[in-house]
Design a protein around this motif. Structure first.
Motif, PDB file in Angstrom:
ATOM      1  N   VAL A  36       0.834  -1.210   0.000  1.00 36.63           N
ATOM      2  CA  VAL A  36       0.000   0.000   0.000  1.00 36.63           C
ATOM      3  C   VAL A  36       0.870   1.262   0.000  1.00 36.63           C
ATOM      4  O   VAL A  36       0.539   2.252  -0.651  1.00 36.63           O
ATOM      5  CB  VAL A  36      -0.999   0.002   1.190  1.00 36.63           C
ATOM      6  N   SER A  62       1.783   2.205  -3.466  1.00 40.86           N
ATOM      7  CA  SER A  62       0.685   2.195  -4.428  1.00 40.86           C
ATOM      8  C   SER A  62       0.448   3.561  -5.053  1.00 40.86           C
ATOM      9  O   SER A  62      -0.148   3.669  -6.115  1.00 40.86           O
ATOM     10  CB  SER A  62      -0.602   1.753  -3.719  1.00 40.86           C
ATOM     11  N   ASP A 113      -1.596   5.598  -3.975  1.00 37.62           N
ATOM     12  CA  ASP A 113      -2.986   5.950  -3.617  1.00 37.62           C
ATOM     13  C   ASP A 113      -2.953   6.634  -2.240  1.00 37.62           C
ATOM     14  O   ASP A 113      -2.965   5.970  -1.204  1.00 37.62           O
ATOM     15  CB  ASP A 113      -3.819   4.656  -3.589  1.00 37.62           C
ATOM     16  N   ALA A 168      -4.991   8.481  -0.432  1.00 41.02           N
ATOM     17  CA  ALA A 168      -6.099   8.327   0.527  1.00 41.02           C
ATOM     18  C   ALA A 168      -5.974   6.981   1.247  1.00 41.02           C
ATOM     19  O   ALA A 168      -6.141   6.883   2.474  1.00 41.02           O
ATOM     20  CB  ALA A 168      -7.438   8.418  -0.199  1.00 41.02           C
ATOM     21  N   ARG A 169      -5.650   5.943   0.445  1.00 48.28           N
ATOM     22  CA  ARG A 169      -5.499   4.598   1.023  1.00 48.28           C
ATOM     23  C   ARG A 169      -4.292   4.548   1.957  1.00 48.28           C
ATOM     24  O   ARG A 169      -4.336   3.940   3.037  1.00 48.28           O
ATOM     25  CB  ARG A 169      -5.345   3.593  -0.126  1.00 48.28           C
ATOM     26  N   ARG A 216      -5.260   6.010   5.227  1.00 47.59           N
ATOM     27  CA  ARG A 216      -6.086   5.081   6.020  1.00 47.59           C
ATOM     28  C   ARG A 216      -5.226   3.980   6.630  1.00 47.59           C
ATOM     29  O   ARG A 216      -5.381   3.612   7.801  1.00 47.59           O
ATOM     30  CB  ARG A 216      -7.202   4.475   5.153  1.00 47.59           C
ATOM     31  N   TYR A 217      -4.302   3.480   5.809  1.00 48.48           N
ATOM     32  CA  TYR A 217      -3.373   2.440   6.301  1.00 48.48           C
ATOM     33  C   TYR A 217      -2.576   2.976   7.489  1.00 48.48           C
ATOM     34  O   TYR A 217      -2.414   2.305   8.513  1.00 48.48           O
ATOM     35  CB  TYR A 217      -2.442   2.011   5.165  1.00 48.48           C
ATOM     36  N   LEU A 257     -11.265   0.590  10.072  1.00 52.93           N
ATOM     37  CA  LEU A 257      -9.878   0.675   9.593  1.00 52.93           C
ATOM     38  C   LEU A 257      -9.041  -0.485  10.118  1.00 52.93           C
ATOM     39  O   LEU A 257      -8.217  -1.056   9.402  1.00 52.93           O
ATOM     40  CB  LEU A 257      -9.240   1.985  10.063  1.00 52.93           C
ATOM     41  N   GLU A 303      -9.857  -3.428   8.061  1.00 52.19           N
ATOM     42  CA  GLU A 303      -9.398  -3.299   6.667  1.00 52.19           C
ATOM     43  C   GLU A 303      -7.891  -3.538   6.566  1.00 52.19           C
ATOM     44  O   GLU A 303      -7.413  -4.178   5.630  1.00 52.19           O
ATOM     45  CB  GLU A 303      -9.762  -1.902   6.156  1.00 52.19           C
ATOM     46  N   PHE A 304      -7.141  -2.990   7.537  1.00 59.91           N
ATOM     47  CA  PHE A 304      -5.677  -3.121   7.497  1.00 59.91           C
ATOM     48  C   PHE A 304      -5.190  -3.818   8.769  1.00 59.91           C
ATOM     49  O   PHE A 304      -5.159  -3.212   9.834  1.00 59.91           O
ATOM     50  CB  PHE A 304      -5.013  -1.736   7.427  1.00 59.91           C
TER      51      PHE A 304
END
Ligand code: SAH
Length: 248
Positions: free
Chosen positions: A196, A199, A201, A203-204, A207-208, A238, A241-242
């Motif tokens: 991640v 990546s 990204d 926003a991601r 969040r990570y 969150l 997700e991670f």
């Protein structure tokens, strides 16, 4: 910001504060650090700074005269803070207070004890406050003074290359510990950086990072989580997700 340090071993503080970020802060004038030798204020041939405690007991106590004389000869910036295991805990909020206060007072001063500590009349009639760097006993206040000087100086404008650093790091506004960090190479000894982070990204990635801050703080410092209140629904999501980056 001016900081005056009173110590029997001023070279310890002066030396530590001459390298790296603190050395630069001194060269640039951001930090005006003055280290004073308490022993220079002794009048007797043996340059005595300590004596046995009244009432008996182990160890020696720092005599009041050289300390009063050293401080009064300089009239240093106040508050004058005695480093002491019995003082208020020095932590990030205390560092922020001192850094902000230096705007109005111009700075502050630190008194380092040695042996079993200082005569209590110094505490009552000379210093303004006592600070402890943690529930641990050192042989002298010099390491504690270096710790305070470093923590406060890096909060002053212009002391750090990246101005955002004091905001996002551990004990910052988030109330969380910082997440694990990685730099190049992307693979080292077969250990890879989480995908991640590579990546692009953003926003991601954010969040990570938040998830990792939460995981780490839950694991290492649940007291910090308790202080900031229960996790929100978003934060719980969150965490699912991670999963946590593994430790050790
Ligand atoms: N007899 C004292 C300890 C003295 S240690 C006691 O039991 O409380 C000698 C000196 O080291 C102290 O005067 C203080 O200046 C410094 N020092 C030791 N531990 C410290 C700590 N946790 N925080 C700040 N200064 C400390």
């Amino acid at each position: 910001m001016r900081i005056d340090v009173f110590s029997l071993f001023p070279g310890l503080v002066d030396g530590f504060c001459s390298e790296s970020l603190l050395g630069k802060a001194r060269t640039s004038g951001l930090l005006d650090l003055r280290c004073h030798d308490i022993r220079e204020q002794t009048a007797d041939v043996h340059r005595t700074v300590d004596d046995a405690p009244f009432g008996g007991g182990a160890g020696m106590v720092m005599k009041p005269e050289p300390i009063f004389d050293a401080v009064e000869a300089i009239d240093p910036p106040r508050p004058l803070i005695l480093l002491s295991p019995g003082g208020r805990r020095f932590d990030q909020p205390a560092a922020e207070e001192l850094a902000a206060m230096a705007d109005t007072t111009g700075g502050f001063s630190l008194l380092c004890g040695r042996y079993e500590g200082v005569d209590h009349r110094v505490v009552r009639h000379l210093v303004d406050a006592e600070m402890s760097i943690g529930d641990v006993v050192l042989s002298g206040g010099e390491v504690a003074a270096c710790l305070v000087i470093e923590a406060v100086t890096r909060l002053r404008d212009g002391a750090m290359g990246n101005a955002a650093s004091p905001v996002t790091e551990s004990f910052g506004a988030s109330g969380l510990l910082e997440e694990p960090q990685y730099t190049r190479p992307a693979e080292y000894r077969g250990w890879t950086v989480p995908d991640v982070l590579r990546s692009g990204d953003h926003a991601r990635i954010e969040r990570y990072r938040t998830a990792q801050r939460l995981h780490r703080t839950l694991r290492e410092r649940p007291d910090l989580i308790e202080r900031r209140g229960p996790l929100s629904d978003d934060e719980r999501k969150l965490l699912e997700e991670f999963p946590a980056d593994p430790y050790h």
